[in-house]
Motif scaffolding. Structure first.
Motif, short mmCIF file in Angstrom:
data_model
loop_
_atom_site.label_atom_id
_atom_site.label_comp_id
_atom_site.label_asym_id
_atom_site.label_seq_id
_atom_site.Cartn_x
_atom_site.Cartn_y
_atom_site.Cartn_z
N ARG A 3 0.84 -1.19 0.00
CA ARG A 3 0.00 0.00 0.00
C ARG A 3 0.88 1.24 0.00
O ARG A 3 1.93 1.25 0.61
CB ARG A 3 -0.93 0.00 1.21
CG ARG A 3 -1.95 -1.12 1.13
CD ARG A 3 -2.87 -1.13 2.32
NE ARG A 3 -3.82 -2.21 2.19
CZ ARG A 3 -5.11 -2.05 1.96
NH1 ARG A 3 -5.61 -0.84 1.88
NH2 ARG A 3 -5.90 -3.07 1.84
N ILE A 4 0.40 2.28 -0.69
CA ILE A 4 1.16 3.52 -0.74
C ILE A 4 0.46 4.59 0.09
O ILE A 4 -0.74 4.52 0.35
CB ILE A 4 1.35 4.03 -2.19
CG1 ILE A 4 0.02 4.50 -2.79
CG2 ILE A 4 2.02 2.99 -3.05
CD1 ILE A 4 0.17 5.37 -4.03
N TYR A 5 1.23 5.56 0.51
CA TYR A 5 0.67 6.76 1.11
C TYR A 5 1.13 7.92 0.24
O TYR A 5 2.31 8.25 0.22
CB TYR A 5 1.15 6.96 2.56
CG TYR A 5 0.44 8.13 3.20
CD1 TYR A 5 -0.83 7.98 3.73
CD2 TYR A 5 1.02 9.38 3.22
CE1 TYR A 5 -1.50 9.05 4.29
CE2 TYR A 5 0.36 10.46 3.78
CZ TYR A 5 -0.91 10.28 4.31
OH TYR A 5 -1.57 11.35 4.85
N VAL A 10 0.34 13.70 -9.63
CA VAL A 10 0.88 13.90 -10.97
C VAL A 10 -0.29 13.97 -11.95
O VAL A 10 -1.15 13.08 -11.97
CB VAL A 10 1.86 12.77 -11.36
CG1 VAL A 10 2.41 12.99 -12.76
CG2 VAL A 10 3.00 12.66 -10.35
N ILE A 11 -0.29 15.03 -12.75
CA ILE A 11 -1.39 15.28 -13.69
C ILE A 11 -0.97 14.92 -15.11
O ILE A 11 0.13 15.27 -15.55
CB ILE A 11 -1.84 16.75 -13.60
CG1 ILE A 11 -2.33 17.03 -12.17
CG2 ILE A 11 -2.93 17.04 -14.63
CD1 ILE A 11 -2.67 18.46 -11.90
N VAL A 83 -3.23 2.01 -3.85
CA VAL A 83 -2.55 1.07 -4.75
C VAL A 83 -1.53 1.83 -5.59
O VAL A 83 -1.83 2.91 -6.11
CB VAL A 83 -3.57 0.35 -5.66
CG1 VAL A 83 -2.88 -0.51 -6.69
CG2 VAL A 83 -4.53 -0.48 -4.82
N ARG A 84 -0.32 1.27 -5.74
CA ARG A 84 0.69 1.93 -6.57
C ARG A 84 0.14 2.18 -7.96
O ARG A 84 -0.63 1.39 -8.49
CB ARG A 84 1.97 1.11 -6.63
CG ARG A 84 1.86 -0.11 -7.50
CD ARG A 84 3.19 -0.79 -7.76
NE ARG A 84 2.96 -2.14 -8.18
CZ ARG A 84 2.53 -2.49 -9.38
NH1 ARG A 84 2.26 -1.59 -10.29
NH2 ARG A 84 2.33 -3.76 -9.68
N GLY A 85 0.54 3.30 -8.52
CA GLY A 85 0.08 3.67 -9.85
C GLY A 85 0.90 3.01 -10.94
O GLY A 85 1.87 2.29 -10.70
N ALA A 86 0.49 3.29 -12.17
CA ALA A 86 1.24 2.89 -13.37
C ALA A 86 1.13 4.06 -14.34
O ALA A 86 0.59 3.95 -15.43
CB ALA A 86 0.67 1.61 -13.96
N ASN A 94 5.24 6.30 -9.17
CA ASN A 94 4.16 5.32 -9.07
C ASN A 94 3.96 4.84 -7.64
O ASN A 94 2.87 4.41 -7.27
CB ASN A 94 4.42 4.12 -9.97
CG ASN A 94 4.16 4.42 -11.42
OD1 ASN A 94 3.35 5.28 -11.75
ND2 ASN A 94 4.85 3.72 -12.30
N PHE A 95 5.00 4.92 -6.82
CA PHE A 95 4.95 4.43 -5.45
C PHE A 95 4.68 5.52 -4.42
O PHE A 95 4.58 5.23 -3.23
CB PHE A 95 6.27 3.72 -5.10
CG PHE A 95 6.48 2.48 -5.92
CD1 PHE A 95 5.94 1.27 -5.55
CD2 PHE A 95 7.22 2.55 -7.10
CE1 PHE A 95 6.12 0.14 -6.32
CE2 PHE A 95 7.42 1.41 -7.87
CZ PHE A 95 6.87 0.21 -7.49
#
Length: 176
Positions: A3-5, A10-11, A83-86, A94-95
């Motif tokens: 899990r991320i905090y 990021v746009i 959840v970490r992004g992609a 992403n993290f």
């Protein structure tokens, strides 16, 4: 699942036509961006109901962004916030970030005539973006200085979200 905090936002633009989160999920699934979400049960049920791919242990969410803002200003949930992004590998974003994408292609070089999606963010998208940013800033205590365009992340080799996306650091009008 780690899990991320989130400490950044990021746009992005999607660099394409106005499509749903579920449609973009299909594109990103083909690129191998999927992550399995197995809890909480209510969240898994919500994603399955929305049409995301059910798995034995939960649901597969492949859209790389956490939020998608459609041309009419509708905000669709992508990945759960934890959840970490992609969406941005540079600086490990992403993290540690939430990715928000606006549908459209706002780059005058890649999309000079609008054949690859609407050429600039709609006023409805900007209004929804500002409201979403204010909400996320409040929840996660993210300073406005940590809201970045994809192209402003050091090491990101991209023009995203294009030169027609005029909002940049300090110009989101959230804290004013």
């Amino acid at each position: 699942m780690e899990r991320i905090y989130p400490r950044f936002i990021v746009i992005h633009h999607t660099a394409g036509f106005d499509s749903s989160a579920l449609t973009i999920d299909g594109y990103h699934r083909a690129r191998g961006f999927g992550v399995e979400v197995s809890s909480p049960a209510g969240l898994v049920k919500e994603y399955v109901k929305r049409g995301f791919k059910k798995t034995q242990a939960g649901v597969m969410v492949s859209i790389g962004y956490h939020y998608l803002i459609r041309a009419a200003g509708d905000v669709e949930k992508g990945r759960p916030d934890f959840v970490r992004g992609a969406h941005c590998t540079a600086l490990g974003m992403n993290f540690k970030s939430i990715g928000i994408a606006l549908t459209g292609n706002f780059d005058s070089v890649d999309n000079p005539d609008g054949r690859k999606g609407h050429k600039a963010p709609t006023s409805a998208q900007i209004s929804s973006l500002r409201a979403l940013l204010a909400h996320l800033i409040k929840i996660y205590q993210i300073p406005e200085s940590c809201i970045l365009r994809h192209k402003d992340v050091k090491g990101a080799a991209t023009r995203c979200p294009g030169d027609r996306f005029w909002l940049g650091p300090g110009n989101y009008g959230i804290l004013t």
